[in-house]
Structure formats: structure tokens, C-alpha cells
Design an enzyme around this catalytic site. Structure first.
Site, short mmCIF file in Angstrom:
data_model
loop_
_atom_site.label_atom_id
_atom_site.label_comp_id
_atom_site.label_asym_id
_atom_site.label_seq_id
_atom_site.Cartn_x
_atom_site.Cartn_y
_atom_site.Cartn_z
N SER A 22 0.88 -1.20 0.06
CA SER A 22 -0.06 0.14 -0.12
C SER A 22 0.74 1.49 0.31
O SER A 22 1.69 1.08 0.86
CB SER A 22 -0.17 0.11 1.26
OG SER A 22 -1.25 0.99 1.27
N SER A 24 -0.73 3.89 1.47
CA SER A 24 -0.96 5.20 2.34
C SER A 24 -0.46 6.03 2.92
O SER A 24 -0.19 6.62 3.67
CB SER A 24 -2.19 4.02 2.71
OG SER A 24 -3.32 4.09 1.51
N LYS A 73 -13.64 -4.40 4.28
CA LYS A 73 -14.37 -2.71 4.19
C LYS A 73 -15.67 -2.96 4.29
O LYS A 73 -16.52 -2.51 4.89
CB LYS A 73 -14.31 -2.80 2.22
CG LYS A 73 -13.21 -1.66 2.89
CD LYS A 73 -12.68 -1.54 1.00
CE LYS A 73 -12.62 0.25 0.52
NZ LYS A 73 -12.27 0.52 -1.08
N GLY A 133 -19.48 -0.19 -13.81
CA GLY A 133 -19.44 -1.01 -12.68
C GLY A 133 -20.09 -0.89 -11.27
O GLY A 133 -21.18 -0.24 -11.72
N ALA A 137 -16.24 0.38 -5.46
CA ALA A 137 -15.79 1.37 -5.85
C ALA A 137 -16.55 2.22 -6.87
O ALA A 137 -16.92 3.19 -6.20
CB ALA A 137 -14.35 1.01 -6.79
#
Ligand code: NAD
Length: 291
Positions: A22, A24, A73, A133, A137
Site C-alpha cells: 500500500s 497509504s 471493508k 461498474g 469502487a
């Protein structure tokens, strides 16, 4: 003696698996250092089996909060005390804020996309967008766009396992917001053409364009585009997907997925610290360009 980390330094986590790749931690720690804020951001390998204990750890260790990524998530919400309206509607959380022991779940992916549009002077509020989609996301973007005041959203997907998620997203948007949402099948090419024609913004939020589907797109050809259509992709690796290449060929204004990535982080940064992420500095350091 090094002074960056002291006994006062506050910790923010990232809980996911796998997570060592990641960007982040580098992004947030750079922003803390740049602004002189006394926080540290660390990644922790946490999966569904260890998630509940890890969330208890946020309270026990008095972390400021945490990011949450796959596979956690859609699972973490049940361990939290409260969800933001967007997190509730998405059924997903990517940011936890510890408000004196009360853990509040937010989803900033959609906010990140909407902030990136704004950063590009693209104003879709009150207008119509078409988006491809129904995955994580896409759902976050669709819900946030509806909450923010986009007038109409036409969603396209293949009839895979995500189709039902799309049906549920459309139902929630139509029930809970003033936005009108409709789900269509990619196979209906005439409908795809019609919906794009009446849209201000066209977005790819599928995995097409990114590995292992690099070089591919669901858009049949450039005749579906027009120069004044704005085209956005959630993919940022590669920065220019086949979808964005087609947009460039037609002369459309376009935006890749880097902005969404940066601004989803900036939204969490603001929730935890109360400070705006230094966006221009981060773009420079991370080498981010919307092209
Ligand atoms: P996901 O697995 O939850 O959803 C995948 C989506 O792609 C579904 O709608 C699925 O139907 C569609 N899809 C998969 N294969 C397809 C095919 N062959 N043809 C047509 N559609 C297909 O994934 P996600 O986490 O929602 O990620 C989707 C995209 O968003 C990825 O490309 C990812 O790079 C991007 N993303 C970007 C950011 C960012 O910050 N910029 C964040 C998350 C995801």
C-alpha cells in the site's frame, strides 16, 4: 536524537490483508511531516479472522482511527458504533474515526472521486452521469454522487455476481435520495449509446483497464464519445487506460484514478486530524498527474 516519534505521537492504522504494497502509509506520513503534525500511520496485516480483535485494539490503544481495506471493508461495520450515511448506504467502511471511544465508520472512496472531479473543475452536480461498474469502487461513487446532488445516474454492468449489488444500489438511491438511478446491461449497445449521449460525465469503475484486464475496455468504439463529454477512470495503474486513450483520441476532457486515490486519503486525513491534506505537495511527491 530523532524527534519524529515521541511519547505524544498519535497512531492511525490501516487494517487489511495483503497490505504491504500500500502507498497509504507513505502518503499520510509525508503529509504529517510536511504539516508538522504529531501522528504516525502504520499498516497492519488484519483479515476477517482478526478484525474484531483489531477493532477492539483501536479502542484499547486509543488510536485516532484507521483505514480499512480488503477483505474487511464490508465486514467491519458490525464492530463499529455508528456509520456515516454513505457508509450505511454502501454497506462498506474504509475509514474509522475514534471519537472518544465511539467508533464511527465512513467510506471516503466516493467522496474522493467527487473531490477529484472538483479539483479538475468538473461540476456534475445537478447533471447526469453514466458509470460502468457495480463493485466496491462503483457503489461508493454512485452513492456519494447521488447524496451530493447528481440528478441522474445510469449504471452499466455485465450480468456477473455484481449485478445484484447494482440492483440494490439503484433501489437504495431511488428510495433514499433525489437522484434517479437505473441499471442497464452492457449488451444493450443502443441503450449504452443513448445514455452516454445524454450524459455530462462517463466513468469507468470496473476492473477493465487494470491488470489482468490491461489494454481492455467495455466501450465498443470511439463513436460513443463526443468532444464535450467528460471521461473519468477509477484505474490509476496504468495511468492511461485504453478507455482514456479513446477519450483522448476524441478530444474529451479526462481524469484518471489518481485523484480518487489521493482524495479518499485526504478525506480520511481531514476526519482524523481536522487538517486539509497538502494536496499540491502530495501530487508533487507522489508524482501524480491526471493525464
Ligand atoms: P470489484 O471487484 O468490487 O468490482 C469489479 C467491477 O468490475 C464489477 O462491476 C464487475 O462486474 C466489473 N468487471 C470485472 N470484470 C469485468 C469484465 N471482464 N467486463 C466488464 N466488467 C467487469 O472491484 P473494485 O474494488 O470496485 O475496483 C474496480 C476498479 O476501481 C478497479 O479498476 C480499481 O483499480 C479501481 N479502484 C480505484 C480506486 C482509486 O482510489 N482510484 C479505489 C478502488 C478501486
Amino acid at each position: 536524537m530523532a524527534e519524529r516519534i515521541t511519547g505524544h505521537t498519535e497512531l492511525i492504522g490501516l487494517m487489511a490483508y495483503p497490505i504491504r504494497h500500500s502507498s497509504s502509509p507513505a502518503m499520510h506520513n509525508e503529509a504529517f511531516a510536511y504539516l508538522g503534525l504529531d501522528y504516525a500511520y502504520l499498516a497492519f496485516e488484519v483479515d476477517n479472522d482478526t478484525l474484531e480483535d483489531a477493532v477492539k485494539g483501536i479502542r484499547a490503544l486509543k488510536l485516532v482511527g484507521s483505514n480499512v481495506s480488503m477483505p474487511n471493508k464490508t465486514v467491519v461495520g458490525k464492530y463499529l458504533d455508528e456509520l456515516s450515511p454513505a457508509a450505511e448506504l454502501c454497506g462498506a467502511v474504509n475509514t474509522i474515526v475514534n471519537d472518544n471511544g465511539k467508533l464511527i465508520g465512513h467510506i471516503t472512496d466516493g467522496t474522493g472521486f467527487m473531490m477529484a472531479l472538483k479539483d479538475n473543475n468538473i461540476d456534475v452536480i445537478g447533471k447526469k452521469m453514466t458509470i460502468a461498474g457495480c463493485g466496491g469502487a462503483a457503489t461508493a461513487i454512485e452513492i456519494q454522487a447521488a447524496l451530493d446532488g447528481v440528478k441522474e445516474i445510469s449504471i452499466f454492468n455485465i450480468r456477473d455476481k455484481f449485478w445484484e449489488v447494482g440492483e440494490e444500489t439503484v433501489r437504495k438511491i431511488n428510495e433514499k435520495t433525489d437522484c434517479k438511478a437505473t441499471l442497464y446491461d452492457f449488451d444493450d449497445k443502443d441503450v449504452l449509446r443513448r445514455e452516454i449521449e445524454s450524459s455530462y460525465l462517463l466513468t469507468n469503475a470496473t476492473g477493465m483497464g487494470m491488470k489482468p484486464l490491461e489494454g481492455q475496455t467495455w466501450l465498443p468504439d470511439t463513436s460513443y464519445l463526443r468532444p464535450d463529454l467528460i471521461v473519468a477512470d477509477t484505474v490509476y495503474a496504468p495511468p492511461k487506460t485504453r478507455f482514456l486513450e479513446m477519450a483522448e483520441e476524441v478530444g474529451c476532457k479526462k481524469m484518471n484514478g489518481f485523484g480518487m486515490m489521493l482524495f479518499q486519503g485526504a478525506a480520511g486525513f481531514k476526519l482524523w486530524t481536522g487538517h486539509d491534506m497538502p494536496i499540491d505537495h502530495m501530487k508533487e511527491v507522489l508524482g501524480i498527474s491526471y493525464d
